[in-house]
Design an enzyme around this catalytic site. Structure first.
Site, short mmCIF file in Angstrom:
data_model
loop_
_atom_site.label_atom_id
_atom_site.label_comp_id
_atom_site.label_asym_id
_atom_site.label_seq_id
_atom_site.Cartn_x
_atom_site.Cartn_y
_atom_site.Cartn_z
N LYS A 1 -2.51 6.03 -4.37
CA LYS A 1 -3.69 6.86 -3.88
C LYS A 1 -3.52 8.16 -4.65
CE LYS A 1 -3.51 4.57 0.61
NZ LYS A 1 -2.02 4.63 0.94
N TYR B 1 3.38 9.66 -1.05
CA TYR B 1 4.36 9.29 0.26
C TYR B 1 5.72 9.37 -0.64
CZ TYR B 1 0.71 6.47 2.35
OH TYR B 1 -0.49 6.32 3.13
N ASP C 1 0.82 -1.12 0.01
CA ASP C 1 -0.06 0.00 0.16
C ASP C 1 0.94 1.30 0.15
OD1 ASP C 1 -2.94 0.99 0.67
OD2 ASP C 1 -1.39 2.11 1.74
N HIS D 1 -7.12 9.75 -2.02
CA HIS D 1 -6.68 9.75 -0.47
C HIS D 1 -7.41 10.39 0.34
CE1 HIS D 1 -2.25 9.32 1.03
NE2 HIS D 1 -3.16 8.94 2.13
#
Ligand code: NDP
Length: 281
Positions: A75, A50, A45, A108
């Protein structure tokens, strides 16, 4: 060890246990995800925000694992809610990941105070991404019941999953009930509350009763509630610990003892989705 799968409402299925990479340093991500794949995780994930999709892609490429054995989620960046940006951002993600499709692509955050409150056109663009084959499934994250109700009412398309904060201090049962009502699977983020629940006396007591660690009984609680989890760790021994959660069960009293730790809204560790409005610069 075989990880069970959860059937999603679009006819696909998802491994119930995966590996999360939030706050894994981009420069270390390839090494960390390589360790996770060695331990046995097959579900990763990540997210555009990120900044470590490339490292995930490197680990996948060097693993030599067949693509169909892996389940990869990314996401949508909060800055890319406009439909045209959704469509270009998935291509950037796929290039970084070195894949021709992701298994799951999520909005997200709903950002109800941004984009004139319009996350419906964003959702329509996500559905277009699925129809183009670049994501096998599409879903949402951090959607409150009213956000979920709205996209379903206005588009008729039900997300496959809703990924929200859930752990013993924040059971989030209102959102989980809304997910259930719509046939949406719940993914529980920060399943061990980033470590905050591990020193809890009740968690430690249940762990001692079943001869497991606090992290293992907490993850087991999620699995027995039917949710999907992907604990994060930079350390291989914790990756192994968090993966070894299938050879035992919590009884009803132990499940209830962990559920009783719910603190409601004060138990939340992350942002409230109703007010979260951060857009990366
Ligand atoms: P977790 O609840 O998975 O906890 C991770 C933290 O706990 C790290 O600090 C880790 O430290 C520590 N830890 C992990 N395993 C153990 C263990 N067995 N014993 C003791 N400490 C341990 O938090 P996350 O916030 O990372 O949530 C998991 C995933 O959920 C994320 O990685 C991300 O994929 C997703 N997520 C999604 C969000 C969203 O908005 N959709 C928001 C937040 C998370 P160390 O690394 O040093 O081992």
């Amino acid at each position: 060890m075989t990880v069970p799968t959860i059937a999603l409402n679009d006819g696909t299925s998802i491994p119930q246990l995966g590996f999360g990479v939030f706050q894994v340093e981009p420069a270390r991500t390839a090494e960390v995800v390589t360790s996770a794949l060695e331990v046995g995780y097959r579900h990763v994930d990540t997210a555009q925000m990120y900044r470590n999709e490339q490292g995930v892609g490197e680990a996948i490429a060097t693993s030599g694992l067949p693509r169909e054995e892996l389940y990869v989620t990314t996401k949508l960046n909060n800055g890319f809610h406009r439909p045209a940006d959704v469509l270009t951002s998935i291509d950037v993600s796929l290039t970084k990941l070195g894949l021709d499709h992701v298994d799951l692509f999520l909005i997200h955050w709903p950002l109800p105070t941004r984009y004139d409150g319009d996350f419906v056109s964003t959702w329509q663009a996500m559905v277009e991404v699925r129809e183009s084959g670049r994501a096998t499934s599409v879903g949402v994250s951090n959607f409150q019941p009213e956000h979920l109700d709205r996209i379903v009412a206005e588009t008729g398309v039900v997300p496959a999953v809703n990924q929200v904060e859930v752990h013993p201090y924040f059971a989030n049962d209102t959102v989980r009930a809304a997910n259930l009502r719509h046939g949406v699977a719940t993914e529980a983020w920060s399943p061990i509350a980033q470590g905050a629940v591990l020193g809890d006396a009740t968690v430690e007591k249940v762990a001692a009763e079943v001869g497991r660690t606090p992290a293992q009984v907490t993850l087991r609680w999620h699995l027995q509630r039917g949710d999907i989890v992907f604990p994060k760790s930079n350390r291989i021994e914790r990756m192994r610990e968090n993966f070894a959660v299938f050879g035992f069960e919590l009884d009803d009293a132990q499940m209830q003892a962990l559920s009783a730790l719910d603190r409601g809204e004060p138990g939340r560790t992350g942002p409230n989705p109703d007010t979260m409005d951060w857009i990366p610069s």
